[in-house]
Design a protein around this motif. Structure first.
Motif, PDB file in Angstrom:
ATOM      1  N   CYS A  35       0.843  -1.199   0.000  1.00 36.47           N
ATOM      2  CA  CYS A  35       0.000   0.000   0.000  1.00 36.47           C
ATOM      3  C   CYS A  35       0.877   1.248   0.000  1.00 36.47           C
ATOM      4  CB  CYS A  35      -0.914   0.027   1.227  1.00 36.47           C
ATOM      5  SG  CYS A  35      -2.160  -1.276   1.257  1.00 36.47           S
ATOM      6  N   GLU A  36       0.806   2.020  -1.073  1.00 37.23           N
ATOM      7  CA  GLU A  36       1.589   3.242  -1.198  1.00 37.23           C
ATOM      8  C   GLU A  36       0.651   4.434  -1.341  1.00 37.23           C
ATOM      9  OE1 GLU A  36       5.189   0.996  -3.677  1.00 37.23           O
ATOM     10  OE2 GLU A  36       3.996   2.577  -4.621  1.00 37.23           O
ATOM     11  N   VAL A 138     -11.974  10.601  -1.481  1.00 42.00           N
ATOM     12  CA  VAL A 138     -12.268   9.516  -0.547  1.00 42.00           C
ATOM     13  C   VAL A 138     -12.885   8.310  -1.240  1.00 42.00           C
ATOM     14  CG1 VAL A 138     -13.593   8.883   1.513  1.00 42.00           C
ATOM     15  CG2 VAL A 138     -12.551  11.155   1.341  1.00 42.00           C
ATOM     16  N   TYR A 139     -13.951   8.543  -1.989  1.00 45.23           N
ATOM     17  CA  TYR A 139     -14.668   7.423  -2.590  1.00 45.23           C
ATOM     18  C   TYR A 139     -15.559   7.948  -3.708  1.00 45.23           C
ATOM     19  CZ  TYR A 139     -16.640   2.696  -2.634  1.00 45.23           C
ATOM     20  OH  TYR A 139     -16.985   1.412  -2.985  1.00 45.23           O
ATOM     21  N   TRP A 170      -2.300  19.727  -3.713  1.00 44.49           N
ATOM     22  CA  TRP A 170      -2.291  18.268  -3.867  1.00 44.49           C
ATOM     23  C   TRP A 170      -3.709  17.707  -3.897  1.00 44.49           C
ATOM     24  CZ3 TRP A 170       2.524  16.770  -4.733  1.00 44.49           C
ATOM     25  CH2 TRP A 170       3.594  17.452  -4.124  1.00 44.49           C
ATOM     26  N   LEU A 171      -3.895  16.668  -4.716  1.00 45.44           N
ATOM     27  CA  LEU A 171      -5.074  15.810  -4.614  1.00 45.44           C
ATOM     28  C   LEU A 171      -4.572  14.415  -4.270  1.00 45.44           C
ATOM     29  CD1 LEU A 171      -8.136  15.350  -4.847  1.00 45.44           C
ATOM     30  CD2 LEU A 171      -7.742  14.645  -7.226  1.00 45.44           C
ATOM     31  N   TYR A 172      -4.943  13.922  -3.099  1.00 43.56           N
ATOM     32  CA  TYR A 172      -4.565  12.579  -2.668  1.00 43.56           C
ATOM     33  C   TYR A 172      -5.601  11.580  -3.175  1.00 43.56           C
ATOM     34  CZ  TYR A 172      -1.007  14.471   0.482  1.00 43.56           C
ATOM     35  OH  TYR A 172       0.107  15.093   1.001  1.00 43.56           O
ATOM     36  N   LEU A 173      -5.109  10.444  -3.670  1.00 39.58           N
ATOM     37  CA  LEU A 173      -5.981   9.423  -4.248  1.00 39.58           C
ATOM     38  C   LEU A 173      -6.039   8.153  -3.413  1.00 39.58           C
ATOM     39  CD1 LEU A 173      -5.008   9.743  -8.035  1.00 39.58           C
ATOM     40  CD2 LEU A 173      -6.868  10.884  -6.800  1.00 39.58           C
ATOM     41  N   GLY A 174      -5.594   8.235  -2.162  1.00 37.98           N
ATOM     42  CA  GLY A 174      -5.643   7.051  -1.310  1.00 37.98           C
ATOM     43  C   GLY A 174      -4.415   6.192  -1.515  1.00 37.98           C
ATOM     44  N   PHE A 175      -4.608   4.878  -1.625  1.00 40.27           N
ATOM     45  CA  PHE A 175      -3.495   3.947  -1.744  1.00 40.27           C
ATOM     46  C   PHE A 175      -3.378   3.416  -3.165  1.00 40.27           C
ATOM     47  CE2 PHE A 175      -4.758   3.350   2.791  1.00 40.27           C
ATOM     48  CZ  PHE A 175      -3.610   3.898   3.347  1.00 40.27           C
ATOM     49  N   TYR A 176      -2.141   3.377  -3.640  1.00 32.25           N
ATOM     50  CA  TYR A 176      -1.814   2.692  -4.889  1.00 32.25           C
ATOM     51  C   TYR A 176      -1.269   1.311  -4.541  1.00 32.25           C
ATOM     52  CZ  TYR A 176       1.004   1.290  -8.904  1.00 32.25           C
ATOM     53  OH  TYR A 176       1.561   0.579  -9.931  1.00 32.25           O
ATOM     54  N   ASN A 179      -0.493  -4.650  -7.574  1.00 30.50           N
ATOM     55  CA  ASN A 179      -1.111  -5.905  -8.003  1.00 30.50           C
ATOM     56  C   ASN A 179      -2.603  -5.995  -7.688  1.00 30.50           C
ATOM     57  OD1 ASN A 179       1.338  -7.057  -9.020  1.00 30.50           O
ATOM     58  ND2 ASN A 179       1.991  -7.372  -6.897  1.00 30.50           N
ATOM     59  N   CYS A 180      -3.242  -4.857  -7.429  1.00 27.60           N
ATOM     60  CA  CYS A 180      -4.686  -4.839  -7.167  1.00 27.60           C
ATOM     61  C   CYS A 180      -5.376  -4.050  -8.269  1.00 27.60           C
ATOM     62  CB  CYS A 180      -4.965  -4.212  -5.806  1.00 27.60           C
ATOM     63  SG  CYS A 180      -6.728  -4.036  -5.436  1.00 27.60           S
ATOM     64  N   ARG A 181      -6.249  -4.709  -9.002  1.00 25.50           N
ATOM     65  CA  ARG A 181      -6.878  -4.036 -10.142  1.00 25.50           C
ATOM     66  C   ARG A 181      -7.767  -2.877  -9.719  1.00 25.50           C
ATOM     67  NH1 ARG A 181     -12.161  -5.813 -11.563  1.00 25.50           N
ATOM     68  NH2 ARG A 181     -12.996  -7.456 -10.194  1.00 25.50           N
ATOM     69  N   HIS A 182      -8.266  -2.892  -8.485  1.00 26.46           N
ATOM     70  CA  HIS A 182      -9.100  -1.794  -8.012  1.00 26.46           C
ATOM     71  C   HIS A 182      -8.274  -0.576  -7.597  1.00 26.46           C
ATOM     72  CE1 HIS A 182     -12.625  -4.255  -8.266  1.00 26.46           C
ATOM     73  NE2 HIS A 182     -12.184  -5.123  -7.374  1.00 26.46           N
ATOM     74  N   MET A 183      -6.973  -0.738  -7.430  1.00 22.62           N
ATOM     75  CA  MET A 183      -6.098   0.356  -6.981  1.00 22.62           C
ATOM     76  C   MET A 183      -5.045   0.753  -8.007  1.00 22.62           C
ATOM     77  SD  MET A 183      -7.197   1.081  -3.942  1.00 22.62           S
ATOM     78  CE  MET A 183      -7.953   0.422  -2.451  1.00 22.62           C
TER      79      MET A 183
END
Length: 204
Positions: A35-36, A138-139, A170-176, A179-183
């Motif tokens: 999780c980055e 957030v979502y 900055w716009l934060y996009l959560g976690f990259y 190997n997760c297709r949703h992220m």
């Protein structure tokens, strides 16, 4: 609980925090660093060709209304339909209005909603947290019937443009997560920076 000030929220995001309900958290798994936290410097962001097409189509066909987040049957129904369609409902459960409110509306910071309409029909919602110099996407969820409009992509592009107009850095996009297709999709918003081993690294 007293809401976090904009300055404090900026610092929390810079340290890798993410909001879930009224709590801020960060991942610290003993044997995993997948999780980055990822953020976009909005004034350096450059559209790809496909993103520009999504932007132009969204500007032509969708109307954005900005205000405090609310809960109602249409939003909950759309939230659940989106989770099901994206394969994100592994437990095969549905959110009710209380679940929805606790997840997205019960907040510890300044939170707003971007509601997207096609004509007079609500087709997507993006929840965004605001600090002084940073916002956090957030979502986002949308009616699967309108997936052809790429409302998820359009919602991020709209938030980038709103950050620019508001003087936000900055716009934060959560976690990259590679190997997760949703992220994994988050890396297409470039340039971006990812928090790796405590340091923000640039990706052009």
């Amino acid at each position: 609980m007293r809401p976090a000030t904009g300055r404090v929220f900026d610092q929390c995001l810079a340290e890798g925090d993410r909001r879930n309900g009224r709590y801020l958290y960060r991942t610290e798994c003993p044997s995993c660093r997948e999780c980055e936290p990822i953020r976009v410097p909005v004034h350096s962001f450059r559209y790809t060709r496909s993103q520009r097409r999504v932007w132009n189509r969204g500007e032509r066909l969708m109307t954005t209304r900005i205000g405090p987040p609310i809960v109602d049957p249409r939003r909950v129904q759309m939230f659940n339909a989106h989770r099901d369609q994206r394969g994100m409902n592994q437990a095969n459960t549905s959110f009710d209005e209380t679940d929805y409110e606790q997840f997205l509306l019960d907040t510890c910071c300044d939170t707003m909603a971007l509601d997207f309409y096609v004509k007079n029909e609500l087709v997507a919602v993006a929840i965004c947290d605001r600090g002084d110099q940073a916002w956090s996407a957030v979502y986002c969820f949308f009616d699967p019937q309108f997936g052809r409009l790429s409302p998820g992509t359009y919602a991020i592009l709209k938030q980038i443009e709103l950050c620019r107009k508001s003087g936000v850095v900055w716009l934060y996009l959560g976690f990259y997560i590679e190997n997760c297709r949703h992220m994994h999709y988050k890396q297409v918003y470039r340039p971006n920076e990812r928090l790796i081993e405590g340091q923000w690294m640039k990706f052009a």
